[in-house]
Design a protein around this motif. Sequence first.
Motif, short mmCIF file in Angstrom:
data_model
loop_
_atom_site.label_atom_id
_atom_site.label_comp_id
_atom_site.label_asym_id
_atom_site.label_seq_id
_atom_site.Cartn_x
_atom_site.Cartn_y
_atom_site.Cartn_z
N ASN A 70 2.88 7.13 3.90
CA ASN A 70 1.55 6.53 3.74
C ASN A 70 1.61 5.32 2.80
N LEU A 77 -10.80 7.38 2.82
CA LEU A 77 -11.88 6.59 3.41
C LEU A 77 -11.88 6.83 4.91
N LYS A 123 -1.54 -2.10 -6.66
CA LYS A 123 -2.54 -3.15 -6.95
C LYS A 123 -3.37 -2.78 -8.18
N ARG A 162 0.41 1.05 -1.86
CA ARG A 162 0.02 -0.35 -2.13
C ARG A 162 -1.24 -0.38 -3.01
N GLY A 209 -10.54 0.82 -1.03
CA GLY A 209 -9.71 1.82 -1.71
C GLY A 209 -9.32 1.33 -3.10
N THR A 210 -8.87 0.10 -3.18
CA THR A 210 -8.46 -0.46 -4.47
C THR A 210 -9.66 -0.54 -5.42
N TYR A 234 -8.09 10.62 -2.88
CA TYR A 234 -9.07 9.71 -2.27
C TYR A 234 -8.84 9.59 -0.77
N ASN A 245 -8.51 -1.14 4.83
CA ASN A 245 -8.04 -2.53 4.73
C ASN A 245 -9.14 -3.56 4.46
C1 LIG Z 1 -5.11 5.03 1.49
C2 LIG Z 1 -6.48 4.41 1.72
C3 LIG Z 1 -7.50 5.06 0.81
C4 LIG Z 1 -6.40 2.91 1.39
O1 LIG Z 1 -7.70 2.38 1.33
P1 LIG Z 1 -7.99 0.88 1.76
O2 LIG Z 1 -9.40 0.58 1.45
O3 LIG Z 1 -7.52 0.65 3.14
O4 LIG Z 1 -7.06 0.11 0.73
P2 LIG Z 1 -7.11 -1.44 0.36
O5 LIG Z 1 -7.74 -2.20 1.47
O6 LIG Z 1 -7.69 -1.57 -1.00
O7 LIG Z 1 -5.55 -1.78 0.26
C5 LIG Z 1 -4.66 -1.40 1.28
C6 LIG Z 1 -3.35 -2.12 1.10
O8 LIG Z 1 -2.35 -1.46 1.87
C7 LIG Z 1 -1.77 -2.38 2.76
N1 LIG Z 1 -1.37 -1.65 3.95
C8 LIG Z 1 -2.16 -1.15 4.92
N2 LIG Z 1 -1.41 -0.52 5.84
C9 LIG Z 1 -0.12 -0.63 5.42
C10 LIG Z 1 1.13 -0.19 5.93
N3 LIG Z 1 1.21 0.50 7.07
N4 LIG Z 1 2.26 -0.49 5.24
C11 LIG Z 1 2.20 -1.20 4.09
N5 LIG Z 1 1.04 -1.64 3.54
C12 LIG Z 1 -0.10 -1.36 4.21
C13 LIG Z 1 -2.84 -3.41 3.01
O9 LIG Z 1 -2.30 -4.62 3.51
C14 LIG Z 1 -3.41 -3.56 1.59
O10 LIG Z 1 -2.54 -4.29 0.76
P3 LIG Z 1 -2.78 -5.87 0.44
O11 LIG Z 1 -4.15 -5.98 -0.18
O12 LIG Z 1 -1.68 -6.21 -0.50
O13 LIG Z 1 -2.72 -6.59 1.74
C15 LIG Z 1 -6.93 4.57 3.19
O14 LIG Z 1 -5.93 4.03 4.00
C16 LIG Z 1 -7.16 6.02 3.57
O15 LIG Z 1 -8.24 6.55 3.30
N6 LIG Z 1 -6.17 6.67 4.23
C17 LIG Z 1 -6.32 8.06 4.66
C18 LIG Z 1 -6.42 9.04 3.51
C19 LIG Z 1 -5.28 8.87 2.54
O16 LIG Z 1 -4.16 8.63 2.94
N7 LIG Z 1 -5.58 8.98 1.24
C20 LIG Z 1 -4.61 8.80 0.18
C21 LIG Z 1 -4.00 10.07 -0.22
S1 LIG Z 1 -2.74 9.81 -1.46
#
Ligand SMILES: CC(C)(COP(=O)(O)OP(=O)(O)OC[C@H]1O[C@@H](n2cnc3c(N)ncnc32)[C@H](O)[C@@H]1OP(=O)(O)O)[C@@H](O)C(=O)NCCC(=O)NCCS
Length: 193
Positions: A137, A99, A146, A142, A109-110, A97, A105
Amino acid sequence: MTAIVTIGTKRLRLRPFQTTDAEAVHRLAGSQDVAAGTFLPHPMDRQAAQDWVTERLKDQAAGTGVTFAITLLENGELIGSIGMELVLAHEQGRLTYWLGHDYWNHGYGTEAVTALVEYGFNSLKLHRIYAPHFHTNPASGRVLQKVGMTHEGRLREHYLRFGQRVDVELYGMIRNEFLRLKVGKKGIADDHG
Ligand SMILES: CC(C)(COP(=O)(O)OP(=O)(O)OC[C@H]1O[C@@H](n2cnc3c(N)ncnc32)[C@H](O)[C@@H]1OP(=O)(O)O)[C@@H](O)C(=O)NCCC(=O)NCCS
């Protein structure tokens, strides 16, 4: 071939990709910070984005994967992608996945991973769904926590990405855990409802 469906969540619509999505994929997935947590091609030019969409459609047709465009329910805007590589002989799926950076954030994603896990167990009848993420990452880890996945271990220096060896954290859920989680959630809803 896996059935082509659309999945609705509270704020999202997960729909099949179309070749016309390549422009949005180029704009969103072409950035270094999105690529860094994934194996998306980088740099990603327009042709690479087109090829990426075509590959996803081929996987879908071959039954080796499912991929959905993550779109906002309110206006249809494409904000990312979520899918699973499937090994049906083992009834398992590996989540992938991403975004666009502007959409991180907000819980999307969740929300998307929760929907895919439900789709995998309920519709595809999988036994196991797992997701590896780069140790660098933590946001991805996280999300998986969740959703209720179990941390199964760390694979040391498992991948090479951008010339660096990266440790990988492995998360997974098996069918019985999913069913228990569902019963638990229903119990909570019943208690309040
Ligand atoms: C990974 C990804 C999909 C997460 O999507 P998202 O919509 O931001 O996720 P959510 O908002 O549902 O949740 C993110 C959680 O991570 C936490 N978080 C964000 N950055 C963080 C960091 N540097 N360290 C620790 N936690 C972190 C947020 O606080 C949140 O947790 P919480 O709800 O307990 O506060 C998005 O960051 C992304 O697309 N990244 C690039 C592509 C990628 O890495 N894909 C995954 C491949 S395995």
